[in-house]
Design a protein around this motif. Structure first.
Motif, PDB file in Angstrom:
ATOM      1  N   PRO A 132      23.245   3.065  35.593  1.00 46.90           N
ATOM      2  CA  PRO A 132      24.203   3.009  34.597  1.00 46.90           C
ATOM      3  C   PRO A 132      23.627   3.407  33.110  1.00 46.90           C
ATOM      4  O   PRO A 132      24.878   3.609  32.228  1.00 46.90           O
ATOM      5  N   ALA A 178      26.921 -14.801  23.523  1.00 47.00           N
ATOM      6  CA  ALA A 178      27.023 -15.982  22.844  1.00 47.00           C
ATOM      7  C   ALA A 178      27.457 -15.967  21.794  1.00 47.00           C
ATOM      8  O   ALA A 178      28.303 -17.350  21.725  1.00 47.00           O
TER       9      ALA A 178
ATOM     10  N   GLU B  54       1.128 -20.387  44.363  1.00 53.29           N
ATOM     11  CA  GLU B  54       1.910 -19.142  43.928  1.00 53.29           C
ATOM     12  C   GLU B  54       2.665 -19.791  42.000  1.00 53.29           C
ATOM     13  O   GLU B  54       2.742 -18.857  40.953  1.00 53.29           O
ATOM     14  N   ASP B 113      21.724 -16.957  26.645  1.00 51.86           N
ATOM     15  CA  ASP B 113      23.312 -15.488  26.138  1.00 51.86           C
ATOM     16  C   ASP B 113      22.547 -14.428  26.769  1.00 51.86           C
ATOM     17  O   ASP B 113      22.556 -13.327  26.373  1.00 51.86           O
ATOM     18  N   TYR B 115      23.078 -11.361  29.853  1.00 52.50           N
ATOM     19  CA  TYR B 115      24.531 -10.273  30.213  1.00 52.50           C
ATOM     20  C   TYR B 115      25.359 -11.120  31.468  1.00 52.50           C
ATOM     21  O   TYR B 115      25.902 -11.385  31.330  1.00 52.50           O
ATOM     22  N   THR B 142      21.515  -6.793  34.445  1.00 54.18           N
ATOM     23  CA  THR B 142      22.605  -5.396  35.338  1.00 54.18           C
ATOM     24  C   THR B 142      21.130  -4.480  36.254  1.00 54.18           C
ATOM     25  O   THR B 142      20.699  -3.742  35.108  1.00 54.18           O
ATOM     26  N   PRO B 143      21.352  -4.315  37.219  1.00 60.89           N
ATOM     27  CA  PRO B 143      19.967  -3.876  37.955  1.00 60.89           C
ATOM     28  C   PRO B 143      19.904  -2.350  36.942  1.00 60.89           C
ATOM     29  O   PRO B 143      21.585  -2.085  37.265  1.00 60.89           O
ATOM     30  N   GLY B 144      18.944  -1.858  36.580  1.00 61.29           N
ATOM     31  CA  GLY B 144      18.854  -0.709  36.145  1.00 61.29           C
ATOM     32  C   GLY B 144      19.442  -0.471  34.940  1.00 61.29           C
ATOM     33  O   GLY B 144      19.607   0.302  34.249  1.00 61.29           O
ATOM     34  N   LEU B 145      19.924  -1.476  34.150  1.00 57.29           N
ATOM     35  CA  LEU B 145      20.316  -1.327  32.707  1.00 57.29           C
ATOM     36  C   LEU B 145      19.794  -2.969  31.564  1.00 57.29           C
ATOM     37  O   LEU B 145      18.894  -2.066  31.555  1.00 57.29           O
ATOM     38  N   ARG B 155      10.328   0.457  33.649  1.00 56.75           N
ATOM     39  CA  ARG B 155      10.198   1.854  33.895  1.00 56.75           C
ATOM     40  C   ARG B 155       9.180   2.216  33.453  1.00 56.75           C
ATOM     41  O   ARG B 155       8.289   3.371  33.818  1.00 56.75           O
ATOM     42  N   ALA B 191      18.744   1.745  24.105  1.00 62.07           N
ATOM     43  CA  ALA B 191      19.843   1.567  24.022  1.00 62.07           C
ATOM     44  C   ALA B 191      20.680   1.388  24.875  1.00 62.07           C
ATOM     45  O   ALA B 191      20.398   1.902  26.555  1.00 62.07           O
ATOM     46  N   ILE B 195      21.677  -6.587  25.035  1.00 61.26           N
ATOM     47  CA  ILE B 195      22.079  -8.201  24.936  1.00 61.26           C
ATOM     48  C   ILE B 195      21.069  -8.795  25.566  1.00 61.26           C
ATOM     49  O   ILE B 195      20.429  -9.031  25.404  1.00 61.26           O
ATOM     50  N   ARG B 198      17.793  -9.368  23.212  1.00 64.36           N
ATOM     51  CA  ARG B 198      18.325  -9.991  22.409  1.00 64.36           C
ATOM     52  C   ARG B 198      18.106 -11.526  23.186  1.00 64.36           C
ATOM     53  O   ARG B 198      17.458 -12.075  22.388  1.00 64.36           O
TER      54      ARG B 198
ATOM     55  N   LEU C 182      19.930   4.633  41.890  1.00 60.12           N
ATOM     56  CA  LEU C 182      19.085   3.166  42.174  1.00 60.12           C
ATOM     57  C   LEU C 182      20.456   2.572  43.664  1.00 60.12           C
ATOM     58  O   LEU C 182      19.897   1.354  43.890  1.00 60.12           O
TER      59      LEU C 182
END
Lengths: 339, 234, 229
Positions: A132, A178, B54, B113, B115, B142-145, B155, B191, B195, B198, C182
């Protein structure tokens, strides 16, 4: 208009594909003007990969290589992949995408005419889910210098200076926080990536694709049903929501002239193999893509929704076709059943 | 297994068959429930110990155990919902001390807040007002993002993104600079996935400010006490 | 002895729960993100299948035909609960990873299918062996799926092994710079790889059939001609 069981103009696959490639040229020319020559490198890369993969698969499957290779369908897939991927994507991203399209989406399903899914969109969906972040890095507007773009594709990557999100992505990201102060108008006014109609530069690329699309219509390679239904649905839905709340939903001109909407309308949605074939089916199919595209663009997590929308409707295409068969002439409708 | 026809022949009344079947079902239920109950009893202490381990492991990620000598589980208080921490239910706050002197507070926090949905954090704030460390305990980015906020998915293994907060206080990074660079602050973001960064940055800044402000009262409260936010609920 | 050979062949290949019967796909697709996760859930499934087949074969004379399904489910659920508690107590890290999928073994159709189709009609030894072999058939497929997804997705193998053997660590097979495909780790990747595995099995079966036909043609030309005509 064209629901007859015979072709008006018996055209070979090769001549159709060549004219499709020709129709893409205006869009590509504008693309190069605004975003530099990197896209040409990608198109070349995708074309070579596609032809090699196509030849290898044809040989493996025991088909006459030269005959099918010359039909040009692999080239169309390759060009569409290159045009939907970021022009500064690393070379292996394009190569893997093309391989997935030709080997998996096309030949594992039986080759040209048998594939249930649009190969170019399979490649896009696969790579955007897998990478992505790489798939979201597009060249900044007006940055057309070739050397850094070449380095981004083949060399050590120094990206941040020359990349930015696509307008569609930037808008959605800004609206998604938000932070309630972000409004469509505020976001559109704040960034250099937005032009007067759609994304800066992108609106003209879209216009280029539109010119090519009109040529395809005039040549009767595609019919009006799909582009019209797709664009009209996208227009009506985005327009309706923009009227309802203009601070949170962006208007139709942005949706139509940004991202892959125009390319999709004339070159992707109209794929004759994986779409519907009946006139009424074509309208439903393309309208479904328009609706899903708007939903995924507005509420989804990935930069553009067309690929996912096309694939979802590809699944539904046989069902739509089955339920929209025109009644055979001379047969009455059976009571209680749809024709 | 018994042939149904044979049963019908042998037993004359339908009632008797029903009662017999029900009794067998009951017997099986009792036997196997007893088996489950027995296993539960037998494993209960081990399960409780694992759950505790745990929790301690999670705390140890933000506060090395060597820095304190008290039993965190015994020196904990309950927090009433704290809007500044993004919490809307009761949570525990652990207090680390060495030789009786306050060392750090370990607490949970949340960011709404992100994603996609809530990001849950655990963080340790030293008694001198520095943020020792912060970790993401649950998220749906989001996976990978956006998932680089979790060091396991980052990574950059050598220096995961979330470690840039380690050891910083408002003396090193002023409150108004406790933001991602895109918002004019000091902290990096990746980049295309601002979100998530932040959300974590702002949530950790808010939590740090709240902890610094309330530090003395939090340390002073008796163990197992309950902390009500000032000016919170009437 | 050939009865046992049949049981083994059925479990491992011919009636393989995943490749042939396509049963139990939910845990298969959800948990096969790494080799260690996949094999761990597979081993838990073997354990449940052996215990369930054993228990039901042993009790089969006592179970009235009319209420056999509720009793089977009761027994399977109880055994799964025991296994779940044991994982929680002895392999807590793994328990956190496998999470809901251990209790969900109850809903794995293959367990009830074998109990109903085999254990309720066969003796103790044969039933237990069937549970083992069906389970092993499940494990090797889910393990292969997990290994492929892990290798393609993140370039490692055996990652997470420290959850079971604290002294071991995973192996980085591909270079550290490998960007990680991925999608292989995400749910769609599970479907892709499973699809390829099933296609592979069908291809092998088709070739075997072809060879059998050719052999028959070679041995008895007349009968084969009759069959093909």
């Amino acid at each position: 208009m064209n629901n007859s069981p015979y072709f008006l103009q018996p055209a070979s696959v090769q001549s159709v594909m060549l004219r499709v490639l020709l129709a893409l040229i205006p869009g590509i020319a504008v693309y190069v003007w605004f975003f530099g020559a990197a896209i040409l490198v990608q198109i070349a890369l995708a074309s070579v990969t596609a032809l090699l993969a196509e030849a290898a698969m044809l040989k493996l499957r025991g088909k006459p290589v030269m005959m099918f290779l010359a039909d040009g369908s692999a080239l169309v897939t390759a060009w569409l992949i290159a045009l939907t991927f970021p022009p500064i994507a690393p070379w292996w991203l394009t190569v893997v995408g093309v391989l997935a399209a030709i080997v998996i989406a096309k030949h594992l399903y039986g080759g040209l005419g048998q594939n249930p899914f649009n190969p170019a969109m399979v490649a896009f969906a696969l790579m955007i889910v897998a990478y992505p972040s790489l798939m979201s890095q597009w060249p900044a507007v007006g940055f057309t210098e070739f050397l850094p773009q070449w380095q981004a594709i083949f060399g050590p990557r120094q990206l941040d200076a020359i990349t930015m999100a696509t307008p569609l992505d930037a808008l959605r990201t800004a609206l998604h926080t938000a932070d309630a102060r972000a409004t469509v108008a505020g976001v559109l006014g704040s960034s250099a990536s937005f032009g007067n109609i759609g994304g800066k530069g992108w609106e003209w690329v879209a216009a280029g694709y539109c010119v090519g699309g009109i040529y395809l219509l005039q040549q009767r390679i595609i019919t009006w049903h799909m582009p019209a239904a797709f664009l009209a649905t996208l227009f009506v839905i985005s327009g309706g929501f923009a009227l309802y709340d203009p601070t949170r939903f962006v208007g139709p001109s942005f949706h139509l002239f940004t991202g892959g909407a125009m390319l999709g309308a004339f070159f992707i949605v109209t794929d004759p193999v994986s779409g519907c074939t009946t006139p009424r089916g074509k309208l439903i199919f393309a309208a479904g893509i328009g609706l899903l595209t708007w939903i995924i663009r507005t509420f989804g997590a990935y930069p553009d929704g067309i690929a996912f929308a096309v694939l979802l409707m590809n699944i539904a295409a046989p069902l739509i076709d089955m339920n929209t068969q025109p009644p055979v002439f001379g047969h009455k409708r059976k009571a209680g059943g749809r024709p | 297994m018994t042939d149904p026809l044979e049963i019908a022949r042998r037993e004359s009344s339908v009632l008797r068959i029903s009662v017999r079947t029900a009794a067998i079902m009951l017997a099986f239920t009792l036997i196997f429930t007893a088996m489950m109950a027995g296993t539960y009893k037998a494993t209960e202490p081990l399960v409780a110990a694992s759950a505790l381990a745990e929790k301690l492991r999670l705390i140890a990620e933000v506060l090395p155990p060597a820095q304190h000598d008290n039993d965190l589980m015994k020196d904990a208080i309950t927090l009433a919902p704290v809007p500044a921490l993004g919490l809307d239910s009761d949570t525990r706050l652990w207090r680390a001390r060495k030789g009786g002197a306050p060392v750090a507070l370990v607490m949970e926090a949340g960011a709404r807040d992100g994603y996609s949905g809530r990001i849950s954090l655990i963080l340790a704030v030293a008694a001198d007002g520095r943020l020792l460390a912060v970790r993401v305990t649950a998220h749906k980015e989001t996976p990978g993002l956006g998932d680089y906020i979790d060091p396991k998915k980052d990574r950059n293994k050598a220096r995961p993104w979330i470690t840039q907060f380690n050891g910083l206080g408002f003396d090193a990074v002023p409150r108004e600079k406790w933001r991602v660079k895109k918002d004019g602050g000091k902290f990096d973001q990746v980049a295309g996935a601002t979100i998530s960064a932040r959300a974590v940055t702002n949530a950790s800044g808010r939590a740090l400010a709240w902890a610094v402000e309330n530090s003395d009262r939090l340390f002073a409260l008796p163990a197992d006490g309950r902390f009500e936010t000032q000016g919170g609920k009437p | 002895m050939s009865a046992y050979k049949d049981i083994a062949w059925n479990g491992l290949w011919k009636q393989n729960s995943i490749l042939a019967q396509l049963l139990g796909l939910c845990p298969l697709l959800a948990i096969s993100t790494t080799f260690v996760n996949a094999v761990s859930l597979g081993l838990a499934t073997i354990l449940v299948m052996m215990l369930a087949n054993f228990a039901i074969s042993a009790l089969r004379a006592l179970i009235p035909y009319e209420i056999r399904i509720p009793v089977f489910i009761l027994i399977i659920a109880a055994l799964v609960t025991v296994v779940d508690l044991a994982f929680n107590a002895f392999l807590h890290d793994l328990y956190l990873v496998l999470g809901i999928f251990i209790p969900l073994i109850v809903t794995n159709c293959i367990v009830l299918a074998r109990v109903e189709a085999f254990a309720a009609k066969n003796g103790l030894r044969a039933a237990t062996f069937d549970g083992l072999m069906m389970g092993v058939g499940f494990v090797w497929v889910i393990g292969l799926l997990g290994a492929v997804r892990e290798l393609v997705g993140q370039g490692t193998i055996f990652s997470g092994i420290e959850m079971i053997f604290p002294t071991l660590t995973g192996i980085q097979v591909l270079s550290e710079d490998y960007p990680g495909f991925l999608i292989a780790i995400l749910p769609p990747g599970a479907f892709f790889v499973l699809g390829l595995l099933i296609a592979g099995r069908n291809w092998i079966e088709a070739r075997a059939n072809q060879r059998r036909l050719e052999k028959r043609l070679h041995d008895h030309p007349s009968s084969a001609n009759a069959a093909s005509a």
